[in-house]
Design an enzyme around this catalytic site. Sequence first.
Site, PDB file in Angstrom:
ATOM      1  N   ASP A  16       0.876  -1.155   0.000  1.00  0.00           N
ATOM      2  CA  ASP A  16       0.000   0.000   0.000  1.00  0.00           C
ATOM      3  C   ASP A  16       0.928   1.224   0.000  1.00  0.00           C
ATOM      4  O   ASP A  16       2.112   1.104   0.332  1.00  0.00           O
ATOM      5  CB  ASP A  16      -0.861  -0.055   1.264  1.00  0.00           C
ATOM      6  CG  ASP A  16      -1.641   1.224   1.496  1.00  0.00           C
ATOM      7  OD1 ASP A  16      -2.228   1.725   0.532  1.00  0.00           O
ATOM      8  OD2 ASP A  16      -1.641   1.721   2.641  1.00  0.00           O
ATOM      9  N   ASP A  18      -0.065   5.052   1.066  1.00  0.00           N
ATOM     10  CA  ASP A  18      -0.239   6.017   2.164  1.00  0.00           C
ATOM     11  C   ASP A  18      -0.133   5.345   3.526  1.00  0.00           C
ATOM     12  O   ASP A  18      -0.835   4.363   3.796  1.00  0.00           O
ATOM     13  CB  ASP A  18      -1.611   6.694   2.044  1.00  0.00           C
ATOM     14  CG  ASP A  18      -1.702   7.540   0.781  1.00  0.00           C
ATOM     15  OD1 ASP A  18      -1.177   8.658   0.809  1.00  0.00           O
ATOM     16  OD2 ASP A  18      -2.268   7.065  -0.222  1.00  0.00           O
TER      17      ASP A  18
END
Length: 454
Positions: A16, A18
Amino acid sequence: MQQHFSLAECDVVGFDLDHTLCRYHLPQSARLIYDSFAQYLVAEKGYDEDLLTLAPDSLDFCCKGLVLDIEEGNFLKLAEDGTVLRASHGTKSMTSEEVLEIYGRKEWKHFNTVSGMVSRTAKYYLYDNYFDLPGALLCARVVDSLDQHDGQKKYDFWKDMVAAIQHNYKISAFKEDCGMYFPEVKNHPDKYLQRCPESVKKWLKQLKNAGKILLLITSSHSDYCRLLCEHVLGNDFEEYFDILITNALKPGFFSHTPNQRPFRTLENDEEQEALLSLDKPGWYSQGNAIQLYDLLKKMTGKLDPKVVYFGDSMHSDIFPARHYSNWETVFILEELLGDKGIVPAKAESEPLEKKGKYEVDQLKVPYFASKQWGSFFKDRLPGLENAEETLVHTWSCKCISTYSTIAIPSLEAIADLPLDYRFTRFSSNSSATAGYYPSPPRALLPNENSVMMK
């Protein structure tokens, strides 16, 4: 089930973006997110201007794992069996007596849906990541404000909150400089973004050199993703990854079929028509895990390549990757730092003048340890505060040991380990602490409980 997990055994390593590969200066980004939503509610929807001022310690209200009961205006902290451990009406904490009177010792009415990992309905909203959390404080203050002015019993502010989120984060907002959030991050990236440590960059290259396929799967749009990656990884960031997927619309990326959520190519950050299949590595938008996995089989020459995915959201990353795709999952949990009350060793050893001024602020504010809500991992049952044996795991804590292979405070925490390092899995025994690296949170260790819950 084997007892250990090792990156060396994985064919594919996915990330991922963020709060996983790209870490934020949390106090600064939290304030920006709060301001961007509050500004919209006041300017566009006529809410009280008092919402625009924040007392310095008010972000203490933000605690991952809170559930907002939208109609009642109540925030809840749930135990693993679905009973309510703590609650507030707006920002005001309820006493144990009030919690027992309103919720009793029974499973909360929507727990069945929450525990099925439905993170939002018309009735409730679960706050499980740092983008959402400042919105919890704003909603709580909206409830306070409505009570003061209207004495409402049922609340109807949620549609306005959704509009505020949409206004600041919609797909075109970055390009159009719409709202407050994107223009501010564009203009002051160093204020909000932490550069990726050299050890992590080296580790990503090491994974690639060891023949691993590297994926980036983010729900951020391609233009914002590019800004983040150039800032935290450098202008050559695309060289770290074989496949980049933006606007992935997780958790749907994992749960949807190819027909429901086809991949799209991008031209100048505009999505093009849908692809029937995913044939080669590259940068794509939207998509689904099924067709991605077909491509990974082709790229590895294996029938069932082993994938591990790193993420910070239980709902968007960890649960769906495990439940729908059966991938290994590594949960990034900054609360492991806050729970220890320590700063990373790296930060301690650098001379002060080398640190950015934001980094120094950051260390003074363990944004993830809330006095109002207590430990993220464990808490006392209401009304039995003095009885020793009434400590229970929170629902958030239970999810970690159920759906994560291991949990770590940051990528940096494992970047210097050899790739064949053997981590103990959560599922290796029935203990709730087995999979935490480098060590379990203090709240879960024996003899710490009496200290932690006060």
